[in-house]
Motif scaffolding. Structure first.
Motif, short mmCIF file in Angstrom:
data_model
loop_
_atom_site.label_atom_id
_atom_site.label_comp_id
_atom_site.label_asym_id
_atom_site.label_seq_id
_atom_site.Cartn_x
_atom_site.Cartn_y
_atom_site.Cartn_z
N ALA A 105 0.85 -1.19 0.00
CA ALA A 105 0.00 0.00 0.00
C ALA A 105 0.88 1.24 0.00
CB ALA A 105 -0.91 0.01 1.22
N ASP A 106 0.34 2.32 -0.56
CA ASP A 106 1.02 3.61 -0.55
C ASP A 106 0.04 4.61 0.06
OD1 ASP A 106 2.65 5.77 -0.91
OD2 ASP A 106 2.88 5.51 -3.07
N LEU A 107 0.16 4.82 1.36
CA LEU A 107 -0.76 5.66 2.11
C LEU A 107 -0.22 7.08 2.20
CD1 LEU A 107 -1.36 3.17 5.07
CD2 LEU A 107 -2.66 3.38 2.93
N ALA A 108 -1.04 7.98 2.70
CA ALA A 108 -0.61 9.37 2.87
C ALA A 108 0.62 9.46 3.78
CB ALA A 108 -1.75 10.20 3.45
N GLN A 109 0.71 8.55 4.75
CA GLN A 109 1.86 8.54 5.66
C GLN A 109 3.07 7.81 5.10
OE1 GLN A 109 -0.09 6.85 9.11
NE2 GLN A 109 -0.05 8.87 10.09
N GLY A 110 2.92 7.16 3.98
CA GLY A 110 4.04 6.46 3.36
C GLY A 110 3.67 5.07 2.91
N LYS A 111 4.67 4.38 2.39
CA LYS A 111 4.46 3.03 1.87
C LYS A 111 4.44 2.01 3.00
CE LYS A 111 6.54 4.18 -2.50
NZ LYS A 111 7.64 3.96 -3.44
N ILE A 112 3.75 0.90 2.75
CA ILE A 112 3.63 -0.19 3.72
C ILE A 112 4.04 -1.49 3.02
CG2 ILE A 112 2.03 -1.48 5.20
CD1 ILE A 112 2.41 1.42 6.05
N TRP A 113 4.85 -2.28 3.72
CA TRP A 113 5.31 -3.58 3.20
C TRP A 113 4.84 -4.68 4.12
CZ3 TRP A 113 8.07 0.89 3.18
CH2 TRP A 113 8.61 1.31 1.98
N ARG A 114 4.70 -5.88 3.56
CA ARG A 114 4.40 -7.06 4.39
C ARG A 114 5.65 -7.38 5.21
NH1 ARG A 114 2.00 -8.77 -0.45
NH2 ARG A 114 -0.25 -8.94 -0.21
N THR A 115 5.44 -7.59 6.50
CA THR A 115 6.56 -7.90 7.39
C THR A 115 7.31 -9.13 6.92
OG1 THR A 115 5.44 -6.85 9.25
CG2 THR A 115 7.17 -8.44 9.78
N ALA A 116 6.58 -10.17 6.52
CA ALA A 116 7.22 -11.41 6.07
C ALA A 116 8.11 -11.17 4.86
CB ALA A 116 6.17 -12.46 5.75
N ASP A 117 7.67 -10.31 3.94
CA ASP A 117 8.47 -10.01 2.74
C ASP A 117 9.77 -9.29 3.12
OD1 ASP A 117 6.41 -11.09 1.24
OD2 ASP A 117 5.66 -9.14 0.56
N VAL A 118 9.66 -8.33 4.04
CA VAL A 118 10.85 -7.58 4.47
C VAL A 118 11.80 -8.50 5.23
CG1 VAL A 118 11.68 -5.67 5.90
CG2 VAL A 118 9.60 -5.39 4.51
N GLU A 119 11.26 -9.32 6.12
CA GLU A 119 12.11 -10.25 6.87
C GLU A 119 12.83 -11.23 5.94
OE1 GLU A 119 13.00 -10.17 9.97
OE2 GLU A 119 11.62 -8.62 10.64
N ARG A 120 12.14 -11.71 4.92
CA ARG A 120 12.75 -12.62 3.94
C ARG A 120 13.88 -11.90 3.20
NH1 ARG A 120 8.51 -15.10 2.90
NH2 ARG A 120 7.54 -13.50 1.63
N TRP A 121 13.64 -10.64 2.82
CA TRP A 121 14.66 -9.85 2.13
C TRP A 121 15.89 -9.68 3.02
CZ3 TRP A 121 17.00 -5.09 3.05
CH2 TRP A 121 17.73 -4.56 1.99
N ILE A 122 15.67 -9.36 4.30
CA ILE A 122 16.78 -9.19 5.24
C ILE A 122 17.57 -10.49 5.36
CG2 ILE A 122 17.35 -8.84 7.69
CD1 ILE A 122 14.94 -6.86 7.77
N THR A 123 16.88 -11.61 5.51
CA THR A 123 17.54 -12.91 5.64
C THR A 123 18.39 -13.22 4.42
OG1 THR A 123 15.79 -13.73 7.08
CG2 THR A 123 17.16 -15.38 5.98
N LYS A 124 17.83 -13.04 3.23
CA LYS A 124 18.58 -13.32 2.00
C LYS A 124 19.79 -12.42 1.88
CE LYS A 124 14.75 -15.05 -0.76
NZ LYS A 124 13.89 -14.80 -1.92
N ARG A 125 19.63 -11.17 2.21
CA ARG A 125 20.73 -10.22 2.10
C ARG A 125 21.85 -10.58 3.08
NH1 ARG A 125 22.10 -5.48 0.01
NH2 ARG A 125 22.87 -3.81 1.35
N ARG A 126 21.49 -10.97 4.28
CA ARG A 126 22.51 -11.36 5.26
C ARG A 126 23.22 -12.63 4.85
NH1 ARG A 126 19.47 -9.48 10.79
NH2 ARG A 126 20.07 -7.32 10.59
N GLU A 127 22.49 -13.56 4.25
CA GLU A 127 23.11 -14.81 3.77
C GLU A 127 24.14 -14.49 2.69
OE1 GLU A 127 19.84 -17.20 2.49
OE2 GLU A 127 19.30 -17.78 4.52
#
Length: 58
Positions: free
Chosen positions: A32-54
Motif C-alpha cells: 500500500a502507498d498511504l498518505a503517511q508512506g508506503k507499507i510492506w508485508r513484514t514477512a516479505d521484508v524479513e525474507r529480504w533481510i535474511t537473504k541479504r545477510r546470507e
C-alpha cells in the motif's frame, strides 16, 4: 511494516538510507502507498533481510 519499522529493524538507519534500500529493485514491492508512506508485508521484508545477510555471510 512502514519505513520507521524497517529503520528500527535494521538498526536505526537514517531515513535516507531506508529510502535507498526500499527503492532497490530487489526490495519487496509495497502492499500500500498511504498518505503517511508506503507499507510492506513484514514477512516479505524479513525474507529480504535474511537473504541479504546470507549473501553477506552474516
Amino acid at each position: 511494516m512502514g519505513a520507521h519499522e524497517i529503520r528500527a529493524r535494521l538498526g536505526n538507519l537514517s531515513r535516507q538510507r531506508v529510502y535507498q534500500l526500499t527503492s532497490r529493485a530487489d526490495f519487496p514491492e509495497p502492499v500500500a502507498d498511504l498518505a503517511q508512506g508506503k507499507i510492506w508485508r513484514t514477512a516479505d521484508v524479513e525474507r529480504w533481510i535474511t537473504k541479504r545477510r546470507e549473501r553477506l555471510g552474516n
